[in-house]
Design a protein around this motif. Structure first.
Motif, PDB file in Angstrom:
ATOM      1  N   UNK A 169     114.722  81.715  41.647  1.00 44.47           N
ATOM      2  CA  UNK A 169     115.913  81.906  41.176  1.00 44.47           C
ATOM      3  C   UNK A 169     116.078  81.988  39.846  1.00 44.47           C
ATOM      4  N   UNK A 170     114.956  81.343  38.797  1.00 39.84           N
ATOM      5  CA  UNK A 170     115.140  81.516  37.409  1.00 39.84           C
ATOM      6  C   UNK A 170     114.172  82.716  36.790  1.00 39.84           C
ATOM      7  N   UNK A 171     113.311  82.904  37.561  1.00 38.66           N
ATOM      8  CA  UNK A 171     112.303  84.218  36.920  1.00 38.66           C
ATOM      9  C   UNK A 171     113.168  85.351  36.608  1.00 38.66           C
ATOM     10  N   UNK A 172     112.382  86.026  35.667  1.00 42.74           N
ATOM     11  CA  UNK A 172     113.183  87.358  35.382  1.00 42.74           C
ATOM     12  C   UNK A 172     112.954  88.196  36.656  1.00 42.74           C
ATOM     13  N   UNK A 173     113.907  89.153  36.769  1.00 46.34           N
ATOM     14  CA  UNK A 173     113.705  90.136  37.811  1.00 46.34           C
ATOM     15  C   UNK A 173     113.364  91.407  37.225  1.00 46.34           C
ATOM     16  N   UNK A 174     112.327  91.864  38.026  1.00 47.05           N
ATOM     17  CA  UNK A 174     111.551  93.162  38.012  1.00 47.05           C
ATOM     18  C   UNK A 174     112.567  94.481  38.411  1.00 47.05           C
ATOM     19  N   UNK A 175     113.657  94.419  37.501  1.00 47.12           N
ATOM     20  CA  UNK A 175     114.527  95.627  37.645  1.00 47.12           C
ATOM     21  C   UNK A 175     115.375  95.866  36.480  1.00 47.12           C
ATOM     22  N   UNK A 176     115.667  96.914  36.072  1.00 47.26           N
ATOM     23  CA  UNK A 176     116.727  97.005  34.917  1.00 47.26           C
ATOM     24  C   UNK A 176     118.098  96.447  35.136  1.00 47.26           C
ATOM     25  N   UNK A 177     118.784  96.091  33.932  1.00 48.63           N
ATOM     26  CA  UNK A 177     119.973  95.342  34.083  1.00 48.63           C
ATOM     27  C   UNK A 177     121.221  96.150  34.532  1.00 48.63           C
ATOM     28  N   UNK A 244     108.258  94.613  32.208  1.00 42.99           N
ATOM     29  CA  UNK A 244     108.493  93.540  32.959  1.00 42.99           C
ATOM     30  C   UNK A 244     107.348  92.297  32.682  1.00 42.99           C
ATOM     31  N   UNK A 245     106.113  92.722  32.332  1.00 44.74           N
ATOM     32  CA  UNK A 245     105.078  91.682  31.628  1.00 44.74           C
ATOM     33  C   UNK A 245     105.404  90.956  30.576  1.00 44.74           C
ATOM     34  N   UNK A 246     106.242  91.818  29.582  1.00 43.55           N
ATOM     35  CA  UNK A 246     106.491  91.295  28.292  1.00 43.55           C
ATOM     36  C   UNK A 246     107.941  90.427  28.638  1.00 43.55           C
ATOM     37  N   UNK A 247     108.793  90.667  29.483  1.00 38.81           N
ATOM     38  CA  UNK A 247     109.580  89.844  29.716  1.00 38.81           C
ATOM     39  C   UNK A 247     109.464  88.567  30.284  1.00 38.81           C
ATOM     40  N   UNK A 248     108.365  88.609  31.065  1.00 35.91           N
ATOM     41  CA  UNK A 248     107.840  87.416  31.711  1.00 35.91           C
ATOM     42  C   UNK A 248     107.251  86.508  30.690  1.00 35.91           C
TER      43      UNK A 248
END
Length: 259
Positions: A169-177, A244-248
């Motif tokens: 529930x905390x991990x970044x979502x692989x979708x645009x905001x 997404x990898x950068x955000x992760x």
């Protein structure tokens, strides 16, 4: 409960649902049979040459919670079988279909541009460790429903960890905001669908039954799944032009700094 996290994304995926030869639908989320088969392939569990099926019973304790980051879109592919060949499609009475009627037409459905993050949890810490070790160095190639659908990233995201469902529930979502409401300084919200195979005990609607539990002999049993929609802040989504990898990476660096 210990476990690990998977991330499944690719240009194409297919999670076969019950259907007839002429129409092969796909589920909108990874099935239990497919997820168990993927982990079994990583472990190197081979198929029985007599039945053509792998014995995945040792993986039965695994439980899955699927977060649908991007649902993708369904796409249809047109297939023909047996046309123009000397040996056409076999028939129940023996032999093959005649040359004039030998072609069978079918439609197969796939998911395009979908992304899923999956929490796999299990009480057996030894099994959890074996699975994560195997997913880091799989014995057989891994694919998302069909052999040609290779994952865009290595599926293992994190593990073993103590509470994969909480981390999910905390991990970044692989979708645009989702955009913030006009004139508002507060973050927007993103509604994300989840599929759970254990009762969340949240007072929500009861589970529905799906037929995707792998059994010996290439058979499938029914299981209950609970569909839930949960609210996430749009800050968990990707920003404009963000990878997404950068955000992760940013998420894990911030988490390490805070610990």
């Amino acid at each position: 409960m210990p476990g690990f996290l998977l991330h499944l994304t690719a240009p194409w995926q297919a999670w076969p649902a019950p259907g007839l030869f002429h129409t092969r639908p796909t589920m909108r989320f990874p099935t239990r049979s497919a997820l168990t088969g993927l982990i079994g392939a990583a472990l190197g569990i081979r198929r029985d040459p007599n039945t053509g099926a792998a014995d995945l019973s040792e993986l039965h304790p695994l439980r899955y919670t699927v977060r649908i980051d991007r649902p993708g879109s369904q796409r249809r592919d047109f297939h023909t079988v047996g046309g123009g060949h000397e040996h056409t499609v076999p028939i129940a009475e023996g032999g093959t279909r005649s040359g004039n009627g030998g072609t069978l037409i079918s439609e197969r459905w796939y998911l395009a541009d979908a992304a899923f993050t999956v929490a796999v949890h299990c009480d057996d810490t030894v099994l959890t460790q074996r699975c994560t070790d195997a997913l880091r160095a799989p014995v057989f190639p891994l694919y998302l429903g069909r052999r040609g659908f290779v994952p865009s990233y290595p599926p293992l995201l994190l593990g073993p960890i103590d509470a994969p469902q909480d981390e999910l529930e905390r991990l970044p979502l692989n979708r645009h905001h989702a955009p913030r409401p006009y004139g508002s300084d507060t973050p927007g919200e993103a509604l994300i669908d989840y599929v759970l195979d254990t009762d969340p005990n949240d007072g929500g609607p009861p589970g529905s039954r799906v037929k995707d539990d792998p059994l010996p002999g290439r058979l499938f049993g029914h299981r209950e799944v609970w569909n839930r929609t949960r609210t996430h802040l749009s800050d968990q989504c990707l920003g404009p032009g963000q990878d997404w990898l950068d955000r992760l990476d940013t998420y894990f660096l911030e988490k390490a700094a805070a610990s």
